[in-house]
Design an enzyme around this catalytic site. Structure first.
Site, PDB file in Angstrom:
ATOM      1  N   GLY A 116       0.791  -1.251   0.123  1.00  0.00           N
ATOM      2  CA  GLY A 116      -0.036  -0.103  -0.146  1.00  0.00           C
ATOM      3  C   GLY A 116       0.714   1.274   0.059  1.00  0.00           C
ATOM      4  N   SER A 117       0.240   2.121   0.523  1.00  0.00           N
ATOM      5  CA  SER A 117       1.145   3.568   0.367  1.00  0.00           C
ATOM      6  C   SER A 117       2.309   3.639   1.439  1.00  0.00           C
ATOM      7  CB  SER A 117       0.002   4.704   0.863  1.00  0.00           C
ATOM      8  OG  SER A 117      -0.258   4.680   2.361  1.00  0.00           O
TER       9      SER A 117
ATOM     10  N   GLU B 212       5.664  -3.152   0.767  1.00  0.00           N
ATOM     11  CA  GLU B 212       5.850  -3.061  -0.567  1.00  0.00           C
ATOM     12  C   GLU B 212       4.752  -1.698  -0.876  1.00  0.00           C
ATOM     13  OE1 GLU B 212       7.609  -4.650  -2.829  1.00  0.00           O
ATOM     14  OE2 GLU B 212       6.953  -2.874  -3.738  1.00  0.00           O
TER      15      GLU B 212
ATOM     16  N   GLU C 284       8.781  -9.593  -2.844  1.00  0.00           N
ATOM     17  CA  GLU C 284       7.972 -10.495  -2.838  1.00  0.00           C
ATOM     18  C   GLU C 284       8.204 -11.689  -4.270  1.00  0.00           C
ATOM     19  OE1 GLU C 284       4.526  -7.733  -2.219  1.00  0.00           O
ATOM     20  OE2 GLU C 284       4.163  -9.574  -0.986  1.00  0.00           O
TER      21      GLU C 284
ATOM     22  N   GLY D 215       2.674   2.270   5.330  1.00  0.00           N
ATOM     23  CA  GLY D 215       3.771   1.442   5.355  1.00  0.00           C
ATOM     24  C   GLY D 215       4.747   1.745   6.506  1.00  0.00           C
TER      25      GLY D 215
END
Ligand code: UN1
Length: 512
Positions: free
Chosen positions: A244-245, A266, A480, A249
């Site tokens: 997300g943002s 991420e 990831e 994060g």
């Protein structure tokens, strides 16, 4: 929506039986606890109400975490190849339902069918990859410094993983987290984005039908502020993985850091495509159009800056503007549509706010677009024109992630200035260069501060067997997908087996 209508909808959905949009906890589709608060899932192209989903309570989260904790002890002992077989079976279910799932996804988040098919395919690819990993999950054996002693390292599961996912890739991104987490022997509490609850349900259904034991995967609906926060604070959650943002994060990182929770983040991007004077311009144009306006610009990898060598600037810009104006905008279910709506009114307003900043504060030159579309077929949806600005590197629209169909052209004089401009951002997810000069290609690969680097290809389109993630404020160093995902979802254990029958002292017995 009026209270009465909400109630009626909830009861309609509850009569749909176990397929209703409930939380999935301990192998059962359960109604959320006290409160009965719900949120709506609406089609962003038409405004049509697709369903209502629970705003879960703390008690629901508690039950989900407890069920995952209970399941962990047996799941971690299931041989990895057996765990992998369940992944593989879920992959077959995704394959069978790909079209239905893609249509449902377009309906709930708007991107065009071709792309939602790609999203389901990305989950299929990820399932296949991690199913194969079931018969690898390699550790290392090595020698010991002492005689009659054996040494090896192996991967251990971490525990219960709290997985918080975004709406822009409603199946692909959950699959990047859920499949490796499960394969490594962890159990999961999954909180999907509230704009895409049905895709989450479909995905969990596939794993349920594939034979996942109760409690191994739990699905809890609700907002980030409530369910997300409770997962983060819960001592029973060993690992948080969030996409997300950067703002959220960084808060997650801070809280996880204090609690010594494992945490993978991420986050944002401000990705650029460089077009040098020797580039194949047709190719670079196609790439720019796809990278900027694919998924209506709502990708962390979207091309939100295009850095143009001054010698091709004029020609490239004219052609890009012309192609952008010709894009067919509309309902993603219509095969002729090339760009769908934004996911929500909130996103639409956010994009509009940035366009105003671009025009009035940055004084960037608007080359095309810039308007909300609200007439005729666009009346009920969240449509925005694909938008191109001519700007400079320091403008807010060149620095901040917009997450919509807006890209900024920046003119440069040289290769060095192009790379410098590309790196002039706090993010570092993906970057691209179009050139035919092999020396420049290799320099760009070396010097771009990005986790993903493309040569003669746009900034979007990562494949699932390579590391996905970025440098700088795009994340906290994890990657990831592919092999590197295993490092997020497992911990190393070093094992020493002494078969000498006597006490041997490392570092000491070796001294003469
Ligand atoms: C994202 O940008 O949010 O590389 C994920 C891509 C896709 C995944 C994107 N495979 O564009």
């Amino acid at each position: 929506m009026a209270k009465k209508m909400k109630k009626r909808l909830v009861s309609q959905i509850s009569s749909a039986g176990s397929e209703g949009p409930y939380n999935y906890i301990d192998g059962q589709w359960r109604r959320a606890g006290a409160g009965g608060n719900v949120f709506e899932n609406k089609n962003p192209a038409t405004g049509e109400l697709l369903g209502v989903y629970p705003q879960s309570t703390l008690r629901d989260v508690e039950e989900a975490v407890q069920s995952a904790r209970k399941a962990f002890d047996s799941w971690r002992k299931v041989p990895a190849p057996k765990r992998a077989e369940i992944l593989l079976r879920s992959m077959r279910i995704l394959e069978e339902r790909k079209e239905m799932m893609a249509e449902g996804m377009t309906r709930e988040m708007g991107k065009i069918l071709q792309e939602t098919r790609g999203d389901v395919q990305e989950a299929i690819d990820t399932a296949l990859y991690f199913a194969g990993e079931g018969r690898r999950l390699f550790g290392q054996t090595t020698t010991s410094e002492l005689p009659d002693k054996f040494a090896m390292s192996m991967r251990m599961p971490v525990g219960v993983c709290g997985l918080i996912t975004p709406w822009n890739f409603p199946m692909a991104i959950p699959s990047w987290k859920i499949y490796p987490a499960l394969l490594c022997g962890n159990t999961v509490v999954f909180k999907p984005a509230s704009w895409t609850p049905d895709s989450a349900r479909q995905f969990v259904r596939a794993l349920e039908e594939a034979g996942l034991p109760p409690g191994v995967l739990n699905l809890v609906y609700g907002s980030g502020d409530t369910v997300g926060r409770w997962l983060l604070d819960h001592p029973g959650i060993a690992l948080i993985s969030f996409t997300g943002s950067s703002v959220i994060g960084s808060q997650i990182g801070e809280i996880s850091g204090k609690a010594l929770k494992r945490c993978s983040l991420e986050l944002g991007g401000k990705n650029a495509q460089i077009v040098m004077e020797d580039a194949n311009l047709d190719l670079a144009l196609e790439g720019a159009l796809w990278g900027s306006f694919g998924t209506t610009g709502q990708r962390c990898t979207a091309t939100s800056r295009i850095i143009l060598h001054e010698r091709v600037y004029k020609q490239f810009t004219e052609r890009l503007v012309e192609k952008t104006r010709a894009l067919k905008i509309g309902n993603g279910l219509n095969p002729a549509t090339q760009m769908g709506p934004l996911v929500s009114k909130v996103q639409l307003e956010n994009v509009d706010r940035y366009v105003q900043i671009g025009k009035k504060k940055d004084h960037a030159k608007l080359l095309t677009g810039g308007e909300i579309l609200s007439q005729g077929e666009y009346e009920r949806g969240n449509f925005f024109q694909p938008t191109i600005f001519l700007g400079t590197p320091e403008m807010r629209i060149s620095q901040e992630e917009i997450f919509g169909p807006v890209t900024v052209l920046i003119k440069v004089k040289s290769f060095d200035e192009a790379i410098q401009t590309l790196n002039n951002t706090r993010y570092g997810l993906s970057g691209s260069i179009y050139t035919r000069d092999v020396n420049r290609v290799l320099r760009a690969i070396r010097d771009m501060e990005t986790g993903i680097t493309y040569v003669n290809a746009p900034t979007i389109g990562a494949e699932v067997h390579l590391p996905f993630g970025g440098v700088k404020e795009t994340g906290n160093g994890h990657r990831e997908a592919g092999q590197t995902a295993l490092d997020i979802f497992s911990e190393w254990k070093a094992v020493y087996i002494d078969y000498s029958g006597r006490l041997q002292k490392a570092q000491i017995d070796t001294q003469e």
